[in-house]
Write an enzyme that holds these catalytic residues in place. Sequence first.
Site, PDB file in Angstrom:
ATOM      1  N   SER A   1       0.794  -1.228   0.000  1.00 56.27           N
ATOM      2  CA  SER A   1       0.000   0.000   0.000  1.00 56.27           C
ATOM      3  C   SER A   1       0.822   1.272   0.000  1.00 56.27           C
ATOM      4  O   SER A   1       0.362   2.307  -0.496  1.00 56.27           O
ATOM      5  CB  SER A   1      -0.936   0.011   1.211  1.00 56.27           C
ATOM      6  OG  SER A   1      -0.196  -0.027   2.424  1.00 56.27           O
TER       7      SER A   1
ATOM      8  N   HIS B   1      -5.069  -3.687  -2.666  1.00 57.58           N
ATOM      9  CA  HIS B   1      -4.685  -2.691  -3.665  1.00 57.58           C
ATOM     10  C   HIS B   1      -4.442  -3.292  -5.043  1.00 57.58           C
ATOM     11  O   HIS B   1      -4.033  -2.584  -5.962  1.00 57.58           O
ATOM     12  CB  HIS B   1      -3.440  -1.937  -3.192  1.00 57.58           C
ATOM     13  CG  HIS B   1      -3.669  -1.154  -1.946  1.00 57.58           C
ATOM     14  ND1 HIS B   1      -4.116   0.148  -1.948  1.00 57.58           N
ATOM     15  CD2 HIS B   1      -3.553  -1.513  -0.639  1.00 57.58           C
ATOM     16  CE1 HIS B   1      -4.240   0.576  -0.704  1.00 57.58           C
ATOM     17  NE2 HIS B   1      -3.909  -0.419   0.108  1.00 57.58           N
TER      18      HIS B   1
ATOM     19  N   LYS C   1     -11.732   0.492  -2.342  1.00 58.26           N
ATOM     20  CA  LYS C   1     -10.629   1.037  -3.141  1.00 58.26           C
ATOM     21  C   LYS C   1     -11.039   0.996  -4.612  1.00 58.26           C
ATOM     22  O   LYS C   1     -11.786   1.844  -5.055  1.00 58.26           O
ATOM     23  CB  LYS C   1      -9.344   0.287  -2.822  1.00 58.26           C
ATOM     24  CG  LYS C   1      -8.933   0.465  -1.351  1.00 58.26           C
ATOM     25  CD  LYS C   1      -7.691  -0.283  -0.992  1.00 58.26           C
ATOM     26  CE  LYS C   1      -7.261   0.015   0.443  1.00 58.26           C
ATOM     27  NZ  LYS C   1      -8.223  -0.455   1.472  1.00 58.26           N
TER      28      LYS C   1
END
Length: 398
Positions: A184, A212, A244
């Site tokens: 991240s 991610h 995300k």
Amino acid sequence: MATPATTEALARELERLEQADLYRRRRVAAWSPELRAAELVVDGRRCLAFCSNDYLGLAHDPRLAEALAGHALAAGAGSGAAHLVTGHSPEHHALEEELAAFTGFPRALLFSTGYMANLGLLCALADRGDLVAEDRLNHASLLDASRLSGARVRRYAHADPAAAERRLDGSARRRFIVTDGVFSMDGDRAPLAALAALARRHAAELVVDDAHGLGVVGPEGRGSLAAAGLAPADATALVGTLGKAFGTFGAFVAGSETVIETLLQRARSYIYTTAPPPALAAATRRALALARAEQWRRDRLATLVGRFRAGAAALGLRLAPSDTPIQPVLASSARAALEAAERLFAAGLWVTPIRPPTVPAGSARLRVTFSAAHEEADVDRLLAALDGIPALRPGGAA
């Protein structure tokens, strides 16, 4: 109310953080339809944001908002209870089935947050007598979960399979290799093929947190395992977040029938919390379908990242080795990172300064992130602003 002694001790620690340039402050950010998807009004200033995790630009997509609002109007705003009581709706169930199909695992289980998913997973599977080898740069939730499980935790050098293998030495009832898929703060990828081979040699369980990576890398955005040429059978469990790339909120664990049923019985962060709103699951189902179908979003990200890296290299900026939307620009100190962020903010560009303990000491940086909502002209504007900040170059003054 805290006692005077405790209050004084806390105040001293806050002062120490302030003096070390490590004090965190929140900004108030708002979005409205008259703004572009990559813009926010931050503390009253209209800014182009380069620090969101909205990688595919879906967070402000009206199709998600319509799905959310429509389901809330039809079925209500809240779930009313935990999944195992009255909170598990048809929308939750359908989303779990679609997430399982997307990742290729037999089952998926929804959690309220990524932190809760990691806590629930590792504390349900690992126990005293077990050994967990963790990448040194793993997300805090993975580290905390491993420690809380009661297992013996050994951290290995970042993205180093040989170091991970050394950490697996010694007696243990079960062994786990735990890693982020995409890291991240650095944006680089774990060597998953090598770690999967290592897990097979040592009969270890491979757990991947792909918060991610999902939606962003791999065919159809199916994540880091798929991008590494691995099958679901190569990992014990995959953790993904929905706030995300998918633009909504929540998280899930994907795994085998046995793993998911074990979580249903033992994952305290699943059993003892209220289920997310069903309307949120409806919006996420829409986001998942769009993320799979609209390849142009991942194509645009690749174009933006390539443009930024080429421009940053020409300017002499120090970047981490990342091909993902996370592009850290290294600074000479925490103070330099703070001052650079303030200069960018004054120019209408919002980039978050990242300092210890979020990153190791001596590695403060600006965490630049890109979204499919950005345009190439936005990249050029950011590069022009970074060009005017000497502290971001090697040897630059803070």
